[in-house]
Scaffold this active site. Sequence first.
Site, mmCIF file in Angstrom:
data_model
loop_
_atom_site.group_PDB
_atom_site.id
_atom_site.type_symbol
_atom_site.label_atom_id
_atom_site.label_comp_id
_atom_site.label_asym_id
_atom_site.label_seq_id
_atom_site.Cartn_x
_atom_site.Cartn_y
_atom_site.Cartn_z
ATOM 1 N N SER A 785 0.819 -1.220 0.000
ATOM 2 C CA SER A 785 0.000 0.000 0.000
ATOM 3 C C SER A 785 0.850 1.266 0.000
ATOM 4 O O SER A 785 0.326 2.343 0.215
ATOM 5 C CB SER A 785 -0.926 0.015 1.226
ATOM 6 N N LYS A 828 -7.390 3.844 7.844
ATOM 7 C CA LYS A 828 -6.444 4.841 7.344
ATOM 8 C C LYS A 828 -7.068 6.240 7.316
ATOM 9 O O LYS A 828 -6.415 7.234 7.671
ATOM 10 C CB LYS A 828 -5.958 4.444 5.955
#
Length: 889
Positions: A785, A828
């Site tokens: 990521s 996130k």
Amino acid sequence: MAESVELPGRLAILPFRNKVLLPGAIIRIRCTSSSSVKLVEQELWQREEKGLIGILPVRDAAAESSTAGSLSSPGIGTNLGERSSKTHDEISESHKHGAKNNQEVIHWHNSGVAARALHLSRGVEKPSGRVTYIVVLEGLCRFSVQELSTRGTYYTAKITSLDMTKLEMDQVEQEPDFIALSRQFKATAMELISVLEQKQKTGGRTKVLLETVPVHKLADIFVASFEISFEEQLSMLDSVDVKVRLSKATELVDRHLQSIRVAEKITQKVEGQLSKSQKEFLLRQQMRAIKEELGDNDDEEDDVAALERKMQDASMPANIWKHAQRELRRLKKMQPQQPGYNSSRVYLELLADLPWQKASEERELDLKVAKECLDIEHYGLEKVKQRIIEYLAVRKLKPDARGPVLCFVGPPGVGKTSLASSIAAALGRKFVRISLGGVKDEADIRGHRRTYIGSMPGRLIDGLKRVGVCNPVMLLDEIDKTGSDVRGDPASALLEVLDPEQNKTFNDHYLNVSFDLSKVVFVATANRIQPIPPPLLDRMEVIELPGYTPEEKLRIAMQHLVPRVLDQHGLSFDFLQFPEAMVQLVIQRYTREAGVRNLERNLAALARAAAVKVAEQDHSVPLSKNVQQLASPLLDGRLAGEAEVEMEVIPMGVNKHEISNTFRVTSPFIVDEAMLEKVLGPPRYDDRETADRVSTPGVSVGLVWTAFGGEVQFVEATAMVGKGDLHLTGQLGDVIKESAQIAMTWVRARATELKLVTAEESNILEGRDIHIHFPAGAVPKDGPSAGVTLVTSLVSLFSHRRVRADTAMTGEMTLRGLVLPVGGVKDKVLAAHRYGIKRVILPERNLKDLAEVPAAVLSGLEILLAKRMEDVLDHAFEGGCPLKKYSKL
């Protein structure tokens, strides 16, 4: 017993490995190899009673029973694998020779015994069709081998008889030495027969044999009936002289007699000890009867009888009760001093203590009350609470429904364990927690077998014993932290526990009987999904608890944490007050976790500081949990008029807040900013951190997911003089290293289009090295990521342009620049919100994941979607990306 036999000049030889057949002895063998079967067919089966064969001992050549050596007959080198068993009843042979290894030879003995068949039987093995023979042989006389040769598949030998003639034997029997040896042998043999007759009552036929058979033949017969070594058997076989033979036989018979006498002494000693314990038991029984007659029976109730009554009250199933009765009968036959007595008793006590049929009575479910209870105990978590209400609704409509196993997954401190206890409270069931963190032994789930020392049941059975009902709510805490080693895999053992089709008959190794776990409501918790094995994860319904927003933390602190902290420290709102603004500062400056555990610790630190100030006041006494100080105005009023002091008793159950209102000792302490810095220290976080760290080119802000929730990760890149190498630091995993290589390749391929180099320059790395660093190097980092963050950092470094300080990003990219979706979007985004980030760049295909993000968080963020790497760069820099207008899919 046969008399002297006339031997032919040549005999077929059957080898005996590590075994000797003596004259007069009878032995049964089973012939299965092709060579031995051929020998029996041609020499015994076809000749019927006239057939004779020679039995020749074969010695193992080495300790590992391999064959090597030289033959007594030169020129023959074959691999003979004839084997004999350890018993006198049957010898199993495997005869291999000839073509396999002509270098290996056999240690043949130079003397053997001629034998005749007393019985022959032929058989055919199925399905192979192999012919086998069972032969009963009787040893006749000794012979020596002059020459050894082969006949087809088996051996033959030229022999010479070693036995004396009748005339020679008559002369030897007249010698005084022989007569003395014969008397000594017969006396020893008679003594042995007498001892055996006392033990086995079978000495009659042996005495007749002793009186009728010649002495030199008796020596062979007696020795053949003992278990002696192969070397001693060969020594007897080689004793052609009858005097030597009698001497050796007398020595062996005497040794056997002495061993029998030693064994008898040991047996008598053991029987004496047993009779002593039986005598003590009888005396104890008599003493108990005497006390009962005198009415002086002060002894405690018979333990075994009490245990039996306890087992009868346990309501065991029929098959379990039958098993328990059998164990109880075994216990009653044992003495308390026996080694297995305590283990059997502990096992039966466990059977009696287990709740086989005892269940907690469930009250009628009121979903409205359950929802109010969840709202009171847990703030937010609307989706999770809705799923719990659905679960309870199904239980109300169908109480015996096999509902799914709920698995709460989220960072520490978000309320996973308390949710499980809320489910138990709503169902009206007892709650038991089983901690699986660090469990590596399968026996922790299934229990130890009772054959081991210190064996015990597994944690599930032990938890049911402690809670006392068969239908509790059982929390399997930290199910993602089980391990596996040589002692087994606990996660695999949990497959049976969590499968409703199998846990009806869960078998604990210690219990050794099936126990029904289908009535237990299982709830699991975990910090991460990845370590849970897929088969185990398939048996659970995962409910994610990503964490709390700062607004939710504030509400949780004011409604739950502050009252609990005050109660734990013996304080109340009259002594210490937490303004909302100060709690919000604690959240912003001292905690950036997904849960609220550190927030509670900080509030507890403030409460401890206030408790010290309250305790130090001159006109106050230390406040305890159940005793409050009377206020001085009340005492002054009671002393007016010279009256005696009247005492007012305050019940212990009175609410402490009401007491504090009645007896106020001082003005409350109010937490302020100065107190925060004094107690908690300087602020750990501030809103300027991102701006300060992104103030130079080469730094970008990424969003990552960890076991503790979402986190903000800075990526730093710098260039130096070198040879074009790429250096990576920060304790990185293999996946994130590959992402860095892909990012470097993409930037180099588009360096000219991004105006990072001029058209004349061919290599952006010419004469310099690139170093990429992920700060907080002590924390391991891996996962797909960080690709877009790495590219942004490199473009910022080469273009000398700073990345926007209010922008964070997440996403992985391909070598062609496509932005791929990632996981953990909700965590996130919440992390970016906690850090004060205003703009978040996400992959376009992650748009659907924003539905799980609270609306209050989304309203304070600008979500930017990217399909290609050019879109990310366009959003990350002021003025956009020069390559975007040229990009093509």
